[in-house]
Motif scaffolding. Structure first.
Motif, PDB file in Angstrom:
ATOM      1  N   GLU A  41       0.840  -1.206   0.000  1.00  0.00           N
ATOM      2  CA  GLU A  41       0.000   0.000   0.000  1.00  0.00           C
ATOM      3  C   GLU A  41       0.871   1.251   0.000  1.00  0.00           C
ATOM      4  OE1 GLU A  41      -2.390  -0.575   3.442  1.00  0.00           O
ATOM      5  OE2 GLU A  41      -3.783  -1.972   2.459  1.00  0.00           O
ATOM      6  N   ASP A  42       1.990   1.222   0.762  1.00  0.00           N
ATOM      7  CA  ASP A  42       2.902   2.373   0.789  1.00  0.00           C
ATOM      8  C   ASP A  42       3.518   2.615  -0.587  1.00  0.00           C
ATOM      9  OD1 ASP A  42       2.448   2.761   3.458  1.00  0.00           O
ATOM     10  OD2 ASP A  42       4.289   1.769   4.136  1.00  0.00           O
ATOM     11  N   LEU A  43       3.825   1.530  -1.285  1.00  0.00           N
ATOM     12  CA  LEU A  43       4.470   1.654  -2.596  1.00  0.00           C
ATOM     13  C   LEU A  43       3.457   1.889  -3.710  1.00  0.00           C
ATOM     14  CD1 LEU A  43       7.091  -1.234  -2.241  1.00  0.00           C
ATOM     15  CD2 LEU A  43       7.565   1.220  -2.216  1.00  0.00           C
ATOM     16  N   GLY A  44       2.226   1.515  -3.473  1.00  0.00           N
ATOM     17  CA  GLY A  44       1.180   1.737  -4.466  1.00  0.00           C
ATOM     18  C   GLY A  44       1.118   0.674  -5.553  1.00  0.00           C
ATOM     19  N   VAL A  45       1.832  -0.438  -5.359  1.00  0.00           N
ATOM     20  CA  VAL A  45       1.814  -1.525  -6.356  1.00  0.00           C
ATOM     21  C   VAL A  45       1.918  -2.861  -5.629  1.00  0.00           C
ATOM     22  CG1 VAL A  45       2.871  -0.178  -8.227  1.00  0.00           C
ATOM     23  CG2 VAL A  45       4.337  -1.424  -6.619  1.00  0.00           C
ATOM     24  N   PRO A  46       1.401  -3.937  -6.225  1.00  0.00           N
ATOM     25  CA  PRO A  46       1.628  -5.269  -5.655  1.00  0.00           C
ATOM     26  C   PRO A  46       3.054  -5.722  -5.951  1.00  0.00           C
ATOM     27  CG  PRO A  46       0.425  -5.461  -7.711  1.00  0.00           C
ATOM     28  CD  PRO A  46       0.551  -3.981  -7.436  1.00  0.00           C
ATOM     29  N   LEU A  47       3.673  -6.403  -5.000  1.00  0.00           N
ATOM     30  CA  LEU A  47       5.046  -6.881  -5.162  1.00  0.00           C
ATOM     31  C   LEU A  47       5.095  -8.360  -5.539  1.00  0.00           C
ATOM     32  CD1 LEU A  47       6.587  -5.116  -2.035  1.00  0.00           C
ATOM     33  CD2 LEU A  47       6.754  -4.392  -4.435  1.00  0.00           C
ATOM     34  N   PHE A  48       3.974  -9.062  -5.357  1.00  0.00           N
ATOM     35  CA  PHE A  48       3.925 -10.495  -5.620  1.00  0.00           C
ATOM     36  C   PHE A  48       2.697 -10.834  -6.447  1.00  0.00           C
ATOM     37  CE2 PHE A  48       6.071  -9.959  -1.545  1.00  0.00           C
ATOM     38  CZ  PHE A  48       7.191 -10.759  -1.668  1.00  0.00           C
ATOM     39  N   ASP A  49       2.828 -11.878  -7.242  1.00  0.00           N
ATOM     40  CA  ASP A  49       1.675 -12.513  -7.863  1.00  0.00           C
ATOM     41  C   ASP A  49       1.290 -13.685  -6.974  1.00  0.00           C
ATOM     42  OD1 ASP A  49       1.665 -10.786 -10.045  1.00  0.00           O
ATOM     43  OD2 ASP A  49       3.109 -12.024 -11.150  1.00  0.00           O
ATOM     44  N   ARG A  50       0.012 -13.789  -6.617  1.00  0.00           N
ATOM     45  CA  ARG A  50      -0.462 -14.880  -5.765  1.00  0.00           C
ATOM     46  C   ARG A  50      -0.864 -16.048  -6.641  1.00  0.00           C
ATOM     47  NH1 ARG A  50       0.637  -9.925  -3.358  1.00  0.00           N
ATOM     48  NH2 ARG A  50       0.410 -10.102  -1.074  1.00  0.00           N
TER      49      ARG A  50
END
Length: 292
Positions: A41-50
């Protein structure tokens, strides 16, 4: 953005599994998931694909991982540098090795020189060692083969001939040398693929027209001598690992050059402590003495 978020992110990124990461960090999976979610949320992007229960770093995660590793390395280096200034006679030396035959002699000399320095040594495959080296997680690696890279400082400290070890009752035991082609029908004991000496020997034997037949493959190079003595098989043994065992005979290899480079490796960006510099001195002195 918090330091704890970065530390948790690194663990999840390396394991790519939330449950395993939580166990490694000794936190609940719920707490870990919420921390990673806040970071995203802080970065504004997802870091992983689930993907089911597993996670996989996406393009954003891979980019951020490189920066996070560098940031945490800098903080760790700062901590180590302060410790070096405040308690120069103490500290911990982190080592990784793929060439361990000379290590007992080197560590004995180092301990006499710096008795209050603790050291932690990991015996690894080449790829495992390279991973830790690129992350800057070890002070030095004692490696065979030599490894080169933009972020790696490499010093070749010794050229180590590989010998053939046979039991004293073997048909070759009366000789001083042997051609590789004469070994094509022999049974071998050795370490697993991924260890430098094994990969080198397999490659050179391949150039001689055969693939060694192994009856034993393990993770402990020191065990090979006892297996040769027990007549389980013959082995490729570096000269630095040669023992004075009268039950084993060593032969030089004819025609094909079978030697390994032993190198001292470090990360160019890692802070080299006083203890690490003294360890390097001991390594250079030791290999200098056996090269004479």
């Amino acid at each position: 953005m918090e330091l704890l978020q970065l530390q948790y992110f690194l663990t999840v990124a390396r394991l790519e599994h939330m449950t395993e990461a939580a166990q490694s960090l000794h936190v609940t999976q719920s707490s870990l998931s919420k921390t990673i979610q806040r970071l995203e949320e802080d970065l504004g992007v997802p870091l992983f694909d689930r993907i089911g229960r597993r996670l996989r770093l996406n393009e954003f995660g891979s980019t951020f991982l490189r920066r996070a590793e560098r940031a945490l390395l800098e903080l760790e280096q700062g901590k180590q540098e302060i410790g070096d200034l405040s308690s120069p006679g103490h500290g911990t030396l982190q080592l990784a090795v793929t060439a361990a035959s000379a290590l007992p002699h080197i560590l004995r000399k180092f301990r006499k020189k710096r008795p209050n320095i603790q050291f932690y040594v990991q015996m690894l495959t080449t790829q495992e060692m390279v991973t830790l080296l690129h992350r800057g997680e070890v002070d030095y690696c004692l490696s065979s083969p030599s490894i080169y890279g933009d972020d790696i400082h490499t010093e070749v400290v010794y050229i180590d001939p590989i010998l053939v070890a046979v039991p004293k009752n073997h048909s070759l035991a009366a000789r001083s040398s042997v051609a590789l082609t004469e070994l094509r029908n022999e049974w071998f004991v050795g370490v697993k693929r991924g260890y430098g000496t094994r990969d080198l020997a397999d490659s050179v034997c391949g150039s001689a027209g055969f693939t060694p037949k192994y009856v034993y493959e393990g993770d402990e190079p020191a065990r090979l001598s006892s297996l040769v003595e027990a007549e389980i098989g013959i082995a490729f043994i570096p000269s630095t690992a040669k023992t004075a065992n009268e039950q084993i005979h060593y032969l030089k290899i004819e025609e094909h050059e079978l030697v390994r480079e032993i190198a001292l490796l470090s990360h160019k960006s890692r802070y080299i402590s006083r203890a690490a510099l003294e360890f390097r001195e001991v390594v250079m002195e030791y290999f200098g003495s056996i090269a004479k």
